[in-house]
Design an enzyme around this catalytic site. Structure first.
Site, mmCIF file in Angstrom:
data_model
loop_
_atom_site.group_PDB
_atom_site.id
_atom_site.type_symbol
_atom_site.label_atom_id
_atom_site.label_comp_id
_atom_site.label_asym_id
_atom_site.label_seq_id
_atom_site.Cartn_x
_atom_site.Cartn_y
_atom_site.Cartn_z
ATOM 1 C CG HIS A 142 -0.499 -5.451 3.727
ATOM 2 N ND1 HIS A 142 0.835 -5.403 4.048
ATOM 3 C CD2 HIS A 142 -0.554 -5.738 2.397
ATOM 4 C CE1 HIS A 142 1.551 -5.654 2.944
ATOM 5 N NE2 HIS A 142 0.730 -5.871 1.934
ATOM 6 C CG ASP A 179 2.992 -10.803 -0.134
ATOM 7 O OD1 ASP A 179 1.983 -11.227 -0.728
ATOM 8 O OD2 ASP A 179 3.419 -9.636 -0.261
ATOM 9 C CG HIS A 181 3.897 -6.138 -0.978
ATOM 10 N ND1 HIS A 181 3.215 -6.977 -1.823
ATOM 11 C CD2 HIS A 181 4.368 -5.115 -1.735
ATOM 12 C CE1 HIS A 181 3.254 -6.478 -3.057
ATOM 13 N NE2 HIS A 181 3.946 -5.352 -3.034
HETATM 14 C C1 9RB Z 1 -1.018 4.062 -2.943
HETATM 15 C C2 9RB Z 1 -0.038 3.332 -2.307
HETATM 16 C C3 9RB Z 1 -0.269 -0.248 -2.589
HETATM 17 C C4 9RB Z 1 0.857 -0.788 -3.192
HETATM 18 C C5 9RB Z 1 1.085 -2.165 -3.113
HETATM 19 C C6 9RB Z 1 0.227 -2.980 -2.416
HETATM 20 C C7 9RB Z 1 0.509 -4.431 -2.342
HETATM 21 C C8 9RB Z 1 -0.150 -5.263 -1.570
HETATM 22 C C9 9RB Z 1 0.183 -6.670 -1.508
HETATM 23 C C10 9RB Z 1 -0.872 -2.430 -1.815
HETATM 24 C C11 9RB Z 1 -1.122 -1.062 -1.902
HETATM 25 C C12 9RB Z 1 0.684 4.225 -1.555
HETATM 26 C C13 9RB Z 1 -2.060 3.563 -3.854
HETATM 27 C C14 9RB Z 1 1.843 3.884 -0.713
HETATM 28 O O1 9RB Z 1 0.279 -7.416 -2.416
HETATM 29 N N1 9RB Z 1 0.442 -7.175 -0.325
HETATM 30 O O2 9RB Z 1 0.850 -8.441 -0.129
HETATM 31 N N2 9RB Z 1 -0.565 1.103 -2.631
HETATM 32 N N3 9RB Z 1 0.241 2.019 -2.364
HETATM 33 N N4 9RB Z 1 0.186 5.443 -1.732
HETATM 34 N N5 9RB Z 1 -0.830 5.363 -2.564
HETATM 35 C C15 9RB Z 1 -1.619 6.492 -2.974
HETATM 36 ZN ZN ZN Z 2 2.157 -8.680 -1.532
#
Ligand code: 9RB
Ligand code: ZN
Length: 368
Positions: A142, A179, A181
């Site tokens: 990411h 992955d 995502h």
């Molecule tokens: C938050 C948001 C995330 C949700 C999922 C991942 C996964 C990452 C991974 C990372 C951050 C949003 C906390 C949108 O495994 N990548 O391979 N967070 N998402 N808004 N907010 C407040």
């Molecule tokens: Zn992921």
């Protein structure tokens, strides 16, 4: 046939501290404090199962080394790197972007994470091993040039890819990101670059939000060299295998990479808290075997996998073991106890709405 498979690991990867959280959110009233989703547990248990299975000692250990500033700056901006360095020296650490927390010293660990993937590339290109898995942390897919995101600080696989192209002189590299995502960082870094084919198979609009559409195909000279396959939530092994047979393998055959990278998250597994797919150990084995086949045809079997997500502690190690068994061609005695549970889930076969999306992605092959 057995192969020589490299494995990158360093205990200090587990010392990257994402701190007290509640899943992906900062804890605090009204959310009870707990652990951050991206913590050492699944990674440690993956390595532990390799040891217990007896496979670990049959792998070739590759020592990670820190990536140099020069290597990192091929991908990231100097401003972002200076900020990470400064915050990493703070007594309480800092944040790579929005909600990408890290503890003191995490920059140096991230540099060893990126360097671990570079070391894997060098080992494969030097013929010391046939293929390699870098079980690194923090993850990378990411991370964008000027900011961290989604638990990722440095774009590990992209930094290693630039090394392969710019220093090792490869003509073409490909990414197959499984992955759950979207691999937005890799997509952005190589957006206009025809030397890198970037493919991401992910859950439709999971994370990042508003990212990973099938219509995002790259720009400029890189137009046509980015392929997104945003599978619907609930997709199973049938959907993933169809994606590989109909999109990934034909794309690789058309592009003819010299090296294949796999940003490897296991969060498409059934039971993962951050994904809603139904992959299982035999599914990951099957996808790995498909890649091995095409890599053998195209690039002497050269595959470098770098670890990304995967958050269900009991299951991730079995997905990892299946991939490592496939890469090495060595089958251990360990049976995956979760297989009956996952293979019996309804909807593992390709469903019509999933087939439709794969059809859309298939149309992109004409551009390669
Ligand atoms: C938050 C948001 C995330 C949700 C999922 C991942 C996964 C990452 C991974 C990372 C951050 C949003 C906390 C949108 O495994 N990548 O391979 N967070 N998402 N808004 N907010 C407040
Ligand atoms: Zn992921």
């Amino acid at each position: 046939m057995t192969r020589k498979t490299g494995f990158v690991w360093h205990e200090i990867y587990m010392w990257h501290d994402t701190g007290t959280h509640a899943g992906v959110l900062p804890a605090g009233n009204p959310i009870q404090p707990g652990t951050h989703a991206e913590n050492p547990e699944t990674k440690r248990r993956f390595k532990n199962l390799l040891e217990v299975s007896g496979l670990y000692e049959q792998l070739t250990q590759i020592a990670p080394r820190p990536a140099t500033d020069e290597e990192i700056l091929r991908v990231h901006t100097p401003e972002y790197i200076e900020r990470l360095k400064a915050e990493s020296a703070f007594p309480r650490g800092g944040d790579g972007g929005m909600l990408t927390p890290f503890g003191p010293g995490s920059y140096e660990i991230a540099v060893l994470s990126a360097g671990g993937v570079i070391a894997a590339v060098d080992a494969v290109l030097d013929g010391k091993v046939d293929n390699a898995y870098a079980l690194v942390r923090p993850p990378g897919h990411h991370a964008e040039p000027d900011m961290g995101m989604g638990f990722c600080l440095l774009a590990n696989a992209s930094i290693a890819g630039r090394h392969a192209l710019d220093v090792r002189g490869l003509d073409r590299i490909a990414y197959v990101d499984w992955d759950v995502h979207h691999g937005n960082g890799t997509q952005k870094i190589f957006w206009e670059d025809p030397q890198a084919l970037t493919i991401s198979i992910h859950q439709d609009r999971n994370f990042p939000p508003d990212s990973g559409y099938v219509t995002d195909i790259g720009g400029g000279a890189g137009e046509g060299y980015n392929i997104n396959v945003p599978l619907p939530a609930g997709s199973g092994v049938g959907s993933y295998e169809a994606t590989f047979d109909r999109v990934v393998l034909p794309a690789l055959r058309a592009f003819k990479p010299d090296l294949i990278f796999v940003p490897s998250g296991f969060d498409a597994g059934g039971h993962d808290p951050l994904g809603r797919m139904m992959m299982h150990g035999e599914g990951y084995r099957s996808l790995t075997n498909k890649l091995l086949g095409v890599a053998e045809e195209l690039c002497d079997g050269r595959i470098v996998m770098s670890h990304e997500g995967g958050y269900n502690a009991p299951t991730v190690p079995f997905f990892g073991l299946a991939v490592m068994e496939a890469l090495s061609g060595i089958k251990t005695e360990v049976e995956d106890p979760f297989m009956p549970l996952f293979s019996g889930m309804g909807g593992q076969e390709l469903q019509p709405h999933q087939d439709q999306l794969i059809n859309e992605a298939e149309k992109l092959l004409a551009r390669l």
